[in-house]
Design an enzyme around this catalytic site. Structure first.
Site, short mmCIF file in Angstrom:
data_model
loop_
_atom_site.label_atom_id
_atom_site.label_comp_id
_atom_site.label_asym_id
_atom_site.label_seq_id
_atom_site.Cartn_x
_atom_site.Cartn_y
_atom_site.Cartn_z
N GLY A 170 -7.32 3.85 2.58
CA GLY A 170 -6.77 3.48 3.89
C GLY A 170 -7.84 3.50 4.95
CG ASN A 171 -7.76 1.22 8.16
OD1 ASN A 171 -7.06 1.54 9.12
ND2 ASN A 171 -7.52 0.12 7.45
NE ARG A 172 -11.33 8.05 11.92
CZ ARG A 172 -12.31 8.12 12.80
NH1 ARG A 172 -13.47 7.57 12.53
NH2 ARG A 172 -12.15 8.73 13.95
CB SER A 173 -5.73 1.42 12.11
OG SER A 173 -4.75 0.89 12.96
CB ALA A 198 -7.16 -1.70 10.76
#
Ligand code: C5P
Length: 398
Positions: A209-212, A276
């Site tokens: 995943g990512n930090r959005s 994102a």
């Protein structure tokens, strides 16, 4: 200053910050508004109704039962007269009453009866502010379209330090003015917004995943809905509650996001891709949880479809807005993306600065279009949302 012809009903509840409301009333009067103050009994222990009557040059209402000064059903008449109602300070108790629709005094009755926009500026002890019950009441009000002016962090009257101090008069005033000035320039428009990051499964419990956080996309969706648009929000996993007035589709992966977006893209007048979206996904997601003892040496990735580029190629009539998170040469990269993805506008931010961007409430962005480049300066994500929707509205009417 010339009168605005607007009536602002100011509700004051029983907190020590009530003294700051005197300044708010003065500022509103100075701004040319007609101000009508309604107080709870408890508020009168902190500031005398006479103070507000003098500052507003209007009668102040406290009791439901006193002789009504100008109408027989005064709570309804006050509610009807209001162009906006602001409750500052709003105690935890009054917030809770409003959240469950109680109307047991003049202030809560007026708040329930009015159809005018409501602005609430809570102020309370930090522990009360953080309690689950209060958090739920705040989200319930927000979900109904109420503008919440978040309390500030600092030293509280009780000696504790934390968030709970009434927001500044300037902040409350700005929120009241923005409710009064709210334009309904998007009535009849359909806007598709994507938000949050996507989760690409490795196995049933793990993902890439990512930090959005989704905050910007949610703020854009809410702003567009408040301005009259029919908004579809397609979001990846986030803890944020549904924004006011939007139709929300919650997805997990990039492929699911693509399907949800393409199904609604043709009907949209504008598409804002603030999500994102993960660029890659594990080529194979294990169907069972991978045991600790069987750690794979590597995870083979394959590219996800670029949803925005696909929309740009199909190029219907919808206004297309993309985002760019860059760590260097922000403007040049954003301009290249504008052409590569066939967008009308790229909102670019520098994610190398940890004080803004991912997960924070503030950001500073560049708006890159064929007309040129503009800078937002460091402002709240809500304000950025307003600037983006202003530009969307311009593209759609231009
Ligand atoms: O190419 P890059 O990922 O930097 O572009 C970001 C923009 O493209 C964002 O608006 C994002 O929502 C969109 N995007 C997309 N599909 C992807 C990756 C990014 O629509 N797979």
């Amino acid at each position: 200053m010339a009168g605005s012809g607007k009536t602002v009903v100011v509700g004051v509840t029983g907190g020590i910050a009530a003294y700051k409301t005197c300044e708010l009333v003065r500022a509103l009067v100075k701004g040319g508004h007609r101000v009508k103050v309604v107080m709870t009994e408890a508020a009168t222990r902190f500031v005398s109704p006479l103070t507000f009557r003098t500052l507003s040059a209007e009668p102040v209402t406290v009791s439901m039962w006193a002789d009504a000064p100008e109408a027989t059903v005064h709570h309804v008449s006050l509610a009807e007269e209001a162009d906006v109602m602001v409750i500052a300070p709003c105690t935890a108790n009054v917030l809770a009453k409003l959240a469950c629709g109680r109307a047991d005094d003049m202030l809560t009755t007026t708040a329930l009866a009015t159809e005018a926009p409501l602005v609430i500026a809570p102020a309370m002890n930090v522990h009360m502010w953080r309690k689950d019950a209060t958090r739920r009441n705040v989200s319930a009000m927000r979900g109904r379209g109420v503008a919440i002016v978040e309390p500030e962090r600092g030293e509280l009257a009780c000696g504790d330090v934390g968030e709970g101090r009434l927001a500044s008069v300037e902040c409350i005033l700005a929120s009241v003015e923005s409710e009064l000035a709210r334009v309904r320039d998007l009535v009849g428009r359909r806007i598709l917004v994507t938000a949050g990051g996507t989760h690409e499964p490795i196995d049933p419990v793990r993902y890439i995943g990512n930090r959005s956080s989704g905050k910007t996309g949610f703020a854009i969706a809410e702003e567009a809905a408040r301005r009259g648009a029919r908004v579809f929000l397609v979001t990846g996993p986030t803890h944020l509650p549904d924004p006011f007035g939007c139709e929300v589709v919650r997805v997990t992966t990039a492929l699911q996001m693509r399907a949800a977006v393409l199904a609604r893209a043709d009907a949209a007048d504008a598409i804002v891709m603030s999500a994102a979206v993960a660029d890659f996904r594990p080529a194979i997601a294990a169907s069972d949880k991978i045991k600790k003892s069987q750690a794979p040496e590597n995870i083979r990735l394959e590219p996800n479809p670029d949803i925005l580029a696909e929309l740009g190629q199909r190029r219907g009539t919808a206004v297309l807005v993309g985002f760019a998170a860059e760590t260097s040469s922000v403007e040049a990269n954003a301009r290249a993306k504008l052409d590569a993805k066939g967008c009308d506008l790229i909102v670019a931010n520098d994610v190398s600065d940890p004080s803004i961007g991912f997960g924070t409430d503030e950001n500073s962005v560049l708006f890159v279009s064929r007309e040129g480049t503009e800078r937002s300066g460091v402002v709240s994500k809500r304000h950025i949302a307003r600037l983006i929707v202003d530009r969307l509205s311009g593209f759609m009417s231009g």
